[in-house]
Design a protein around this motif. Sequence first.
Motif, PDB file in Angstrom:
ATOM      1  N   GLY A 170     114.010 -35.183 105.981  1.00  0.00           N
ATOM      2  CA  GLY A 170     115.411 -35.164 105.536  1.00  0.00           C
ATOM      3  C   GLY A 170     116.404 -35.569 106.604  1.00  0.00           C
ATOM      4  N   ARG A 171     117.539 -36.037 106.164  1.00  0.00           N
ATOM      5  CA  ARG A 171     118.646 -36.389 107.052  1.00  0.00           C
ATOM      6  C   ARG A 171     119.910 -35.741 106.535  1.00  0.00           C
ATOM      7  N   PRO A 172     120.750 -35.163 107.324  1.00  0.00           N
ATOM      8  CA  PRO A 172     120.546 -34.998 108.769  1.00  0.00           C
ATOM      9  C   PRO A 172     119.434 -33.980 109.049  1.00  0.00           C
ATOM     10  N   VAL A 173     118.854 -34.097 110.225  1.00  0.00           N
ATOM     11  CA  VAL A 173     117.807 -33.155 110.615  1.00  0.00           C
ATOM     12  C   VAL A 173     118.441 -31.785 110.815  1.00  0.00           C
ATOM     13  N   GLU A 174     117.838 -30.770 110.217  1.00  0.00           N
ATOM     14  CA  GLU A 174     118.341 -29.398 110.335  1.00  0.00           C
ATOM     15  C   GLU A 174     117.330 -28.580 111.130  1.00  0.00           C
ATOM     16  N   TRP A 175     117.720 -28.173 112.316  1.00  0.00           N
ATOM     17  CA  TRP A 175     116.857 -27.375 113.181  1.00  0.00           C
ATOM     18  C   TRP A 175     117.012 -25.904 112.841  1.00  0.00           C
ATOM     19  N   ARG A 176     115.893 -25.191 112.839  1.00  0.00           N
ATOM     20  CA  ARG A 176     115.895 -23.741 112.661  1.00  0.00           C
ATOM     21  C   ARG A 176     115.082 -23.136 113.799  1.00  0.00           C
ATOM     22  N   CYS A 177     115.372 -21.895 114.137  1.00  0.00           N
ATOM     23  CA  CYS A 177     114.628 -21.243 115.201  1.00  0.00           C
ATOM     24  C   CYS A 177     114.337 -19.793 114.829  1.00  0.00           C
ATOM     25  N   GLN A 178     113.164 -19.337 115.219  1.00  0.00           N
ATOM     26  CA  GLN A 178     112.748 -17.954 114.998  1.00  0.00           C
ATOM     27  C   GLN A 178     113.102 -17.182 116.264  1.00  0.00           C
ATOM     28  N   ILE A 179     113.990 -16.212 116.128  1.00  0.00           N
ATOM     29  CA  ILE A 179     114.529 -15.503 117.293  1.00  0.00           C
ATOM     30  C   ILE A 179     114.262 -14.013 117.172  1.00  0.00           C
ATOM     31  N   GLU A 180     113.842 -13.409 118.289  1.00  0.00           N
ATOM     32  CA  GLU A 180     113.729 -11.964 118.377  1.00  0.00           C
ATOM     33  C   GLU A 180     114.940 -11.463 119.148  1.00  0.00           C
ATOM     34  N   VAL A 181     115.764 -10.696 118.466  1.00  0.00           N
ATOM     35  CA  VAL A 181     116.957 -10.121 119.091  1.00  0.00           C
ATOM     36  C   VAL A 181     117.262  -8.797 118.401  1.00  0.00           C
ATOM     37  N   GLY A 182     117.655  -7.812 119.168  1.00  0.00           N
ATOM     38  CA  GLY A 182     118.015  -6.522 118.604  1.00  0.00           C
ATOM     39  C   GLY A 182     116.903  -5.851 117.826  1.00  0.00           C
ATOM     40  N   GLY A 183     115.643  -6.124 118.202  1.00  0.00           N
ATOM     41  CA  GLY A 183     114.514  -5.484 117.540  1.00  0.00           C
ATOM     42  C   GLY A 183     114.082  -6.137 116.242  1.00  0.00           C
ATOM     43  N   HIS A 184     114.648  -7.273 115.882  1.00  0.00           N
ATOM     44  CA  HIS A 184     114.286  -7.979 114.661  1.00  0.00           C
ATOM     45  C   HIS A 184     113.861  -9.412 114.981  1.00  0.00           C
ATOM     46  N   VAL A 185     112.878  -9.910 114.232  1.00  0.00           N
ATOM     47  CA  VAL A 185     112.446 -11.298 114.334  1.00  0.00           C
ATOM     48  C   VAL A 185     112.913 -11.986 113.064  1.00  0.00           C
ATOM     49  N   ARG A 186     113.724 -13.011 113.215  1.00  0.00           N
ATOM     50  CA  ARG A 186     114.389 -13.634 112.067  1.00  0.00           C
ATOM     51  C   ARG A 186     114.546 -15.123 112.319  1.00  0.00           C
ATOM     52  N   TRP A 187     114.546 -15.923 111.268  1.00  0.00           N
ATOM     53  CA  TRP A 187     114.837 -17.354 111.361  1.00  0.00           C
ATOM     54  C   TRP A 187     116.335 -17.571 111.198  1.00  0.00           C
ATOM     55  N   TYR A 188     116.888 -18.465 112.023  1.00  0.00           N
ATOM     56  CA  TYR A 188     118.316 -18.807 111.996  1.00  0.00           C
ATOM     57  C   TYR A 188     118.488 -20.319 112.027  1.00  0.00           C
ATOM     58  N   LEU A 189     119.609 -20.795 111.509  1.00  0.00           N
ATOM     59  CA  LEU A 189     119.971 -22.199 111.701  1.00  0.00           C
ATOM     60  C   LEU A 189     120.363 -22.364 113.156  1.00  0.00           C
ATOM     61  N   HIS A 190     119.860 -23.400 113.797  1.00  0.00           N
ATOM     62  CA  HIS A 190     120.176 -23.619 115.207  1.00  0.00           C
ATOM     63  C   HIS A 190     121.609 -24.139 115.344  1.00  0.00           C
ATOM     64  N   ASP A 191     122.351 -23.540 116.242  1.00  0.00           N
ATOM     65  CA  ASP A 191     123.718 -23.961 116.552  1.00  0.00           C
ATOM     66  C   ASP A 191     123.861 -23.863 118.067  1.00  0.00           C
ATOM     67  N   GLU A 192     123.915 -25.017 118.727  1.00  0.00           N
ATOM     68  CA  GLU A 192     123.913 -24.999 120.200  1.00  0.00           C
ATOM     69  C   GLU A 192     125.132 -24.315 120.802  1.00  0.00           C
ATOM     70  N   SER A 193     126.190 -24.113 120.031  1.00  0.00           N
ATOM     71  CA  SER A 193     127.350 -23.389 120.565  1.00  0.00           C
ATOM     72  C   SER A 193     127.118 -21.866 120.548  1.00  0.00           C
ATOM     73  N   LEU A 194     126.086 -21.400 119.808  1.00  0.00           N
ATOM     74  CA  LEU A 194     125.839 -19.974 119.657  1.00  0.00           C
ATOM     75  C   LEU A 194     124.524 -19.499 120.264  1.00  0.00           C
ATOM     76  N   ILE A 195     123.757 -20.425 120.823  1.00  0.00           N
ATOM     77  CA  ILE A 195     122.491 -20.071 121.465  1.00  0.00           C
ATOM     78  C   ILE A 195     122.355 -20.874 122.744  1.00  0.00           C
ATOM     79  N   ARG A 196     121.984 -20.183 123.811  1.00  0.00           N
ATOM     80  CA  ARG A 196     121.794 -20.817 125.117  1.00  0.00           C
ATOM     81  C   ARG A 196     120.381 -20.518 125.597  1.00  0.00           C
ATOM     82  N   THR A 197     119.533 -21.533 125.648  1.00  0.00           N
ATOM     83  CA  THR A 197     118.203 -21.302 126.193  1.00  0.00           C
ATOM     84  C   THR A 197     118.320 -21.221 127.707  1.00  0.00           C
ATOM     85  N   LEU A 198     117.510 -20.350 128.301  1.00  0.00           N
ATOM     86  CA  LEU A 198     117.605 -20.102 129.731  1.00  0.00           C
ATOM     87  C   LEU A 198     116.598 -20.882 130.557  1.00  0.00           C
ATOM     88  N   ASP A 199     115.579 -21.419 129.915  1.00  0.00           N
ATOM     89  CA  ASP A 199     114.593 -22.193 130.659  1.00  0.00           C
ATOM     90  C   ASP A 199     114.737 -23.667 130.299  1.00  0.00           C
TER      91      ASP A 199
END
Length: 97
Positions: free
Chosen positions: A66-95
């Motif tokens: 599909g276009r546009p490409v929609e990135w999703r990420c599985q994140i563990e935060v606050g004791g929950h593992v959940r899938w989210y839509l990726h938004d580079e303004s709201l997530i900062r990878t550290l490595d």
Amino acid sequence: MFDTHPAPHPSLNQDVPDGWPVRLRCAAAPAAADPCSTRRRDALVAMADGTWEEAVVWAWTWNGEGRPVEWRCQIEVGGHVRWYLHDESLIRTLDPR
């Protein structure tokens, strides 16, 4: 940084309580045919109160055709593992990527 052992299965998509403070939008877990990367990354995610919370990104997926490409990420935060839509303004990878 915290760590779950073993890493959660990419199909894991836990419900979060009402008023969940993570600013990322929730997303569906990938379907069996969706491409999926399970390279772990430490991250910070934006919270509703303006702070950043330590998190672990366990998996990434995208809609291969599909276009546009929609990135999703599985994140563990606050004791929950959940899938989210990726938004580079709201997530900062550290490595490095």
